[in-house]
Design a protein around this motif. Structure first.
Motif, PDB file in Angstrom:
ATOM      1  N   UNK A 124      30.599  37.415  36.207  1.00 50.06           N
ATOM      2  CA  UNK A 124      31.803  38.233  36.066  1.00 50.06           C
ATOM      3  C   UNK A 124      31.883  39.286  37.172  1.00 50.06           C
ATOM      4  N   UNK A 125      30.745  39.916  37.471  1.00 48.68           N
ATOM      5  CA  UNK A 125      30.726  40.949  38.504  1.00 48.68           C
ATOM      6  C   UNK A 125      31.150  40.412  39.856  1.00 48.68           C
ATOM      7  N   UNK A 126      30.681  39.211  40.187  1.00 43.52           N
ATOM      8  CA  UNK A 126      31.033  38.607  41.471  1.00 43.52           C
ATOM      9  C   UNK A 126      32.490  38.158  41.484  1.00 43.52           C
ATOM     10  N   UNK A 127      32.986  37.652  40.331  1.00 45.50           N
ATOM     11  CA  UNK A 127      34.384  37.228  40.239  1.00 45.50           C
ATOM     12  C   UNK A 127      35.327  38.411  40.467  1.00 45.50           C
ATOM     13  N   UNK A 128      34.945  39.578  39.949  1.00 50.01           N
ATOM     14  CA  UNK A 128      35.756  40.785  40.138  1.00 50.01           C
ATOM     15  C   UNK A 128      35.884  41.095  41.626  1.00 50.01           C
ATOM     16  N   UNK A 129      34.780  40.961  42.354  1.00 45.95           N
ATOM     17  CA  UNK A 129      34.814  41.261  43.788  1.00 45.95           C
ATOM     18  C   UNK A 129      35.687  40.272  44.543  1.00 45.95           C
ATOM     19  N   UNK A 130      35.700  39.009  44.108  1.00 41.53           N
ATOM     20  CA  UNK A 130      36.567  38.019  44.746  1.00 41.53           C
ATOM     21  C   UNK A 130      38.037  38.414  44.566  1.00 41.53           C
ATOM     22  N   UNK A 131      38.390  38.887  43.363  1.00 44.90           N
ATOM     23  CA  UNK A 131      39.757  39.334  43.104  1.00 44.90           C
ATOM     24  C   UNK A 131      40.090  40.552  43.966  1.00 44.90           C
ATOM     25  N   UNK A 132      39.118  41.445  44.113  1.00 46.68           N
ATOM     26  CA  UNK A 132      39.313  42.623  44.965  1.00 46.68           C
ATOM     27  C   UNK A 132      39.591  42.188  46.406  1.00 46.68           C
ATOM     28  N   UNK A 133      38.864  41.188  46.882  1.00 41.49           N
ATOM     29  CA  UNK A 133      39.066  40.677  48.244  1.00 41.49           C
ATOM     30  C   UNK A 133      40.487  40.148  48.409  1.00 41.49           C
ATOM     31  N   UNK A 134      40.948  39.394  47.416  1.00 41.21           N
ATOM     32  CA  UNK A 134      42.303  38.844  47.481  1.00 41.21           C
ATOM     33  C   UNK A 134      43.338  39.966  47.509  1.00 41.21           C
ATOM     34  N   UNK A 135      43.149  40.956  46.643  1.00 44.02           N
ATOM     35  CA  UNK A 135      44.086  42.086  46.609  1.00 44.02           C
ATOM     36  C   UNK A 135      44.062  42.831  47.942  1.00 44.02           C
ATOM     37  N   UNK A 136      42.882  43.050  48.497  1.00 44.90           N
ATOM     38  CA  UNK A 136      42.785  43.748  49.776  1.00 44.90           C
ATOM     39  C   UNK A 136      43.438  42.946  50.901  1.00 44.90           C
ATOM     40  N   UNK A 137      43.327  41.621  50.838  1.00 44.73           N
ATOM     41  CA  UNK A 137      44.029  40.780  51.811  1.00 44.73           C
ATOM     42  C   UNK A 137      45.528  41.005  51.736  1.00 44.73           C
ATOM     43  N   UNK A 138      46.056  40.971  50.509  1.00 49.46           N
ATOM     44  CA  UNK A 138      47.493  41.179  50.317  1.00 49.46           C
ATOM     45  C   UNK A 138      47.913  42.571  50.776  1.00 49.46           C
ATOM     46  N   UNK A 139      47.109  43.585  50.427  1.00 50.22           N
ATOM     47  CA  UNK A 139      47.417  44.962  50.806  1.00 50.22           C
ATOM     48  C   UNK A 139      47.347  45.139  52.326  1.00 50.22           C
ATOM     49  N   UNK A 140      46.350  44.507  52.937  1.00 50.05           N
ATOM     50  CA  UNK A 140      46.152  44.629  54.383  1.00 50.05           C
ATOM     51  C   UNK A 140      47.342  44.089  55.156  1.00 50.05           C
ATOM     52  N   UNK A 141      47.815  42.911  54.747  1.00 51.93           N
ATOM     53  CA  UNK A 141      48.858  42.249  55.521  1.00 51.93           C
ATOM     54  C   UNK A 141      50.261  42.528  54.990  1.00 51.93           C
TER      55      UNK A 141
END
Length: 308
Positions: A124-141
């Motif tokens: 679960x902890x690692x899955x949360x970080x994957x979601x964070x990465x996706x959100x940061x990708x969207x926020x970045x671009x």
């Protein structure tokens, strides 16, 4: 102490090894920064963004909770950094880079290894970080890119036009579409895409090293101090308050609290280089926040175990 040592050994040392390699190569061979910028911006960034979105495993009410937290935190950081930039009387170009340095974090090549260590044996902890990465990708671009582009355009229409020229937007959309319909990409296409995406971290950090090859940080100017304070101290502080407000607990609260403490995204430096928005200052913010995060992230990891 063991957590600090592991973070330094497994995250900080590899990151600075590649940054150092870029600095040495640029000093010796005078690398073409324009070519490196275009390589990152038009090939490597789209590939890594597409792969992250395409391979993600999203679903369930947990996603709503996590995205709610991330959206609230991003909006809070955007508002605070905008106010600080105005109070400090930064020009538009400096303001854009400052805001990106506070709002965008290094959730991938820094955040993922940290999460793998902290949540070893806890999917679960690692899955949360994957979601964070996706959100940061969207926020970045979206926010990050528009923030950088708008400096050099005189109208909102011009900023949107420049924004729509960025191939990363279309890579993200394509990744979302193929992921949502469970389309299996043929191996002969997936292999080169995956290989390009795998090269992103190395080339991006080497580019950052080349940007930093002739930097001389004899003192810490106000913009740099504010960037470091905003990213490493303010961000986890805001995260803590939002976690309490949303009533999050356990692994979810720990994962999001830790994810809020990661250093400035290297993409903020790449944007600054591409659009000529104080690229040296942007590189300084990435380097110094990465260095100091070995201390602050360790503290946040320790606090997350106590508080949640």
């Amino acid at each position: 102490m063991s957590v600090l040592f592991l973070i330094v050994l497994n995250v900080i040392v590899p990151v600075f090894f590649l940054i150092g390699a870029g600095a040495i190569l640029h000093r010796k061979f005078k690398l073409d920064m324009n070519t490196l910028s275009k390589l990152n911006h038009f090939l490597l960034m789209p590939a890594i963004s597409f792969v992250n979105i395409y391979q993600s495993k999203l679903g369930g009410g947990l996603i709503v909770q996590i995205f709610s937290f991330l959206a609230l935190q991003a909006v809070s950081l955007i508002i605070v950094s905008t106010v600080v930039a105005k109070l400090a009387r930064f020009d538009q170009s400096l303001s854009a880079t400052f805001k990106n340095s506070v709002v965008l974090n290094n959730s991938a090549n820094f955040g993922l290894p940290v999460s793998q260590m902290v949540f070893n044996g806890n999917p679960l902890g690692l899955s949360i970080q994957v979601i964070v990465i996706i959100f940061q990708n969207l926020l970045t671009y979206t926010y990050g890119l528009m923030n950088s582009v708008s400096v050099h355009t005189k109208s909102a229409k011009g900023a949107i036009r420049e924004f729509l020229k960025n191939p990363v937007i279309y890579a993200l959309l394509l990744g979302l579409i193929l992921h949502s319909v469970s389309f299996e990409i043929p191996l002969f296409l997936w292999t080169p895409i995956d290989n390009i995406a795998s090269a992103f971290i190395a080339i991006a950090l080497i580019t950052l090293g080349a940007q930093s090859a002739y930097l001389k940080i004899t003192h810490f100017p106000l913009p740099l101090i504010l960037s470091l304070a905003g990213r490493l101290i303010l961000s986890p502080s805001i995260a803590f308050l939002i976690i309490l407000m949303l009533g999050l607990e356990g692994t979810v609260a720990q994962g999001l609290f830790i994810a809020s403490s990661f250093p400035t995204s290297r993409n903020s430096a790449l944007f600054a280089l591409e659009y000529d928005n104080h690229p040296e200052y942007a590189a300084q913010a990435v380097l110094m926040s990465t260095l100091f995060s070995s201390i602050t992230v360790t503290m946040v990891v320790y606090l997350s175990k106590i508080l949640f």
